[in-house]
Write a protein that holds these residues in place. Structure first.
Motif, PDB file in Angstrom:
ATOM      1  N   GLY A   5       0.797  -1.207   0.000  1.00  0.00           N
ATOM      2  CA  GLY A   5       0.000   0.000   0.000  1.00  0.00           C
ATOM      3  C   GLY A   5       0.834   1.263   0.000  1.00  0.00           C
ATOM      4  O   GLY A   5       2.032   1.238  -0.282  1.00  0.00           O
ATOM      5  N   PRO A   6       0.191   2.386   0.355  1.00  0.00           N
ATOM      6  CA  PRO A   6       0.871   3.670   0.312  1.00  0.00           C
ATOM      7  C   PRO A   6       1.930   3.802   1.403  1.00  0.00           C
ATOM      8  O   PRO A   6       1.785   3.259   2.493  1.00  0.00           O
ATOM      9  CB  PRO A   6      -0.252   4.683   0.520  1.00  0.00           C
ATOM     10  N   ALA A   7       2.981   4.538   1.074  1.00  0.00           N
ATOM     11  CA  ALA A   7       4.072   4.804   2.012  1.00  0.00           C
ATOM     12  C   ALA A   7       4.757   6.078   1.541  1.00  0.00           C
ATOM     13  O   ALA A   7       4.341   6.683   0.543  1.00  0.00           O
ATOM     14  CB  ALA A   7       5.061   3.635   2.011  1.00  0.00           C
ATOM     15  N   SER A   8       5.802   6.477   2.249  1.00  0.00           N
ATOM     16  CA  SER A   8       6.650   7.553   1.746  1.00  0.00           C
ATOM     17  C   SER A   8       8.096   7.209   2.039  1.00  0.00           C
ATOM     18  O   SER A   8       8.412   6.595   3.055  1.00  0.00           O
ATOM     19  CB  SER A   8       6.269   8.914   2.333  1.00  0.00           C
ATOM     20  N   VAL A   9       8.958   7.586   1.104  1.00  0.00           N
ATOM     21  CA  VAL A   9      10.402   7.378   1.222  1.00  0.00           C
ATOM     22  C   VAL A   9      11.048   8.747   1.131  1.00  0.00           C
ATOM     23  O   VAL A   9      10.880   9.438   0.119  1.00  0.00           O
ATOM     24  CB  VAL A   9      10.938   6.461   0.106  1.00  0.00           C
ATOM     25  N   ARG A  87      -1.774  -5.142  12.022  1.00  0.00           N
ATOM     26  CA  ARG A  87      -2.976  -5.662  11.373  1.00  0.00           C
ATOM     27  C   ARG A  87      -2.990  -5.428   9.865  1.00  0.00           C
ATOM     28  O   ARG A  87      -3.947  -5.753   9.200  1.00  0.00           O
ATOM     29  CB  ARG A  87      -4.218  -5.059  11.993  1.00  0.00           C
ATOM     30  N   ALA A  88      -1.929  -4.886   9.292  1.00  0.00           N
ATOM     31  CA  ALA A  88      -1.905  -4.518   7.879  1.00  0.00           C
ATOM     32  C   ALA A  88      -1.629  -5.684   6.942  1.00  0.00           C
ATOM     33  O   ALA A  88      -1.531  -5.481   5.748  1.00  0.00           O
ATOM     34  CB  ALA A  88      -0.877  -3.421   7.645  1.00  0.00           C
ATOM     35  N   GLU A  89      -1.515  -6.888   7.442  1.00  0.00           N
ATOM     36  CA  GLU A  89      -1.146  -8.017   6.583  1.00  0.00           C
ATOM     37  C   GLU A  89      -2.073  -8.115   5.383  1.00  0.00           C
ATOM     38  O   GLU A  89      -3.291  -8.189   5.516  1.00  0.00           O
ATOM     39  CB  GLU A  89      -1.180  -9.310   7.366  1.00  0.00           C
ATOM     40  N   SER A  90      -1.479  -8.127   4.196  1.00  0.00           N
ATOM     41  CA  SER A  90      -2.168  -8.275   2.912  1.00  0.00           C
ATOM     42  C   SER A  90      -3.258  -7.245   2.669  1.00  0.00           C
ATOM     43  O   SER A  90      -4.120  -7.443   1.851  1.00  0.00           O
ATOM     44  CB  SER A  90      -2.759  -9.683   2.789  1.00  0.00           C
ATOM     45  N   GLU A  91      -3.230  -6.130   3.374  1.00  0.00           N
ATOM     46  CA  GLU A  91      -4.191  -5.057   3.131  1.00  0.00           C
ATOM     47  C   GLU A  91      -3.665  -4.151   2.056  1.00  0.00           C
ATOM     48  O   GLU A  91      -2.478  -3.998   1.861  1.00  0.00           O
ATOM     49  CB  GLU A  91      -4.410  -4.211   4.403  1.00  0.00           C
ATOM     50  N   ASP A  92      -4.564  -3.488   1.377  1.00  0.00           N
ATOM     51  CA  ASP A  92      -4.203  -2.431   0.465  1.00  0.00           C
ATOM     52  C   ASP A  92      -4.990  -1.217   0.938  1.00  0.00           C
ATOM     53  O   ASP A  92      -6.079  -0.943   0.474  1.00  0.00           O
ATOM     54  CB  ASP A  92      -4.557  -2.804  -0.966  1.00  0.00           C
ATOM     55  N   THR A  93      -4.434  -0.540   1.927  1.00  0.00           N
ATOM     56  CA  THR A  93      -5.132   0.582   2.544  1.00  0.00           C
ATOM     57  C   THR A  93      -4.845   1.865   1.805  1.00  0.00           C
ATOM     58  O   THR A  93      -3.758   2.106   1.353  1.00  0.00           O
ATOM     59  CB  THR A  93      -4.702   0.747   4.017  1.00  0.00           C
ATOM     60  N   GLU A  94      -5.836   2.687   1.681  1.00  0.00           N
ATOM     61  CA  GLU A  94      -5.682   4.007   1.068  1.00  0.00           C
ATOM     62  C   GLU A  94      -5.883   5.048   2.155  1.00  0.00           C
ATOM     63  O   GLU A  94      -6.976   5.217   2.653  1.00  0.00           O
ATOM     64  CB  GLU A  94      -6.715   4.206  -0.043  1.00  0.00           C
ATOM     65  N   GLU A  95      -4.821   5.705   2.525  1.00  0.00           N
ATOM     66  CA  GLU A  95      -4.897   6.746   3.569  1.00  0.00           C
ATOM     67  C   GLU A  95      -4.406   8.045   3.032  1.00  0.00           C
ATOM     68  O   GLU A  95      -3.610   8.157   2.207  1.00  0.00           O
ATOM     69  CB  GLU A  95      -4.056   6.335   4.774  1.00  0.00           C
TER      70      GLU A  95
END
Length: 95
Positions: A5-9, A87-95
């Motif tokens: 999912g989303p992140a920042s680098v 709890r993020a396992e295999s989730e594709d969360t959009e935040e």
């Protein structure tokens, strides 16, 4: 345990595909994966910058950029607590 999912680098919004494992040899949690192609992240690698902060939601962790793959994605690794929520396992969360 994995995250997609989303992140920042280094302050750049990206999409990350990460997983981790407990390493019995050194007794620490090792995590890593791939940052989807992004010209800003690739330019960090090309300029020699390897140590970055990887952030997912409100959790930030030190990470290390590795090679750029043939598709333009960048390998990223880290040691210690991962930057994704448990709890993020295999989730594709959009935040």
């Amino acid at each position: 345990m994995s995250y997609h999912g989303p992140a920042s680098v280094a302050g750049t919004p990206v999409r990350a595909h990460l997983s981790g494992r407990w390493e019995p040899v050194d007794g620490r949690y090792h995590w890593g994966g791939r940052i989807e192609p992004d010209p800003t992240v690739a330019s960090l690698v090309r300029s020699g910058r390897r140590d970055v902060e990887l952030r997912i939601a409100d959790q930030a962790r030190p990470a290390r950029l590795a090679e750029i793959d043939p598709w333009g994605g960048v390998r990223v690794t880290g040691v210690g607590e991962p930057p994704w929520p448990p709890r993020a396992e295999s989730e594709d969360t959009e935040e």
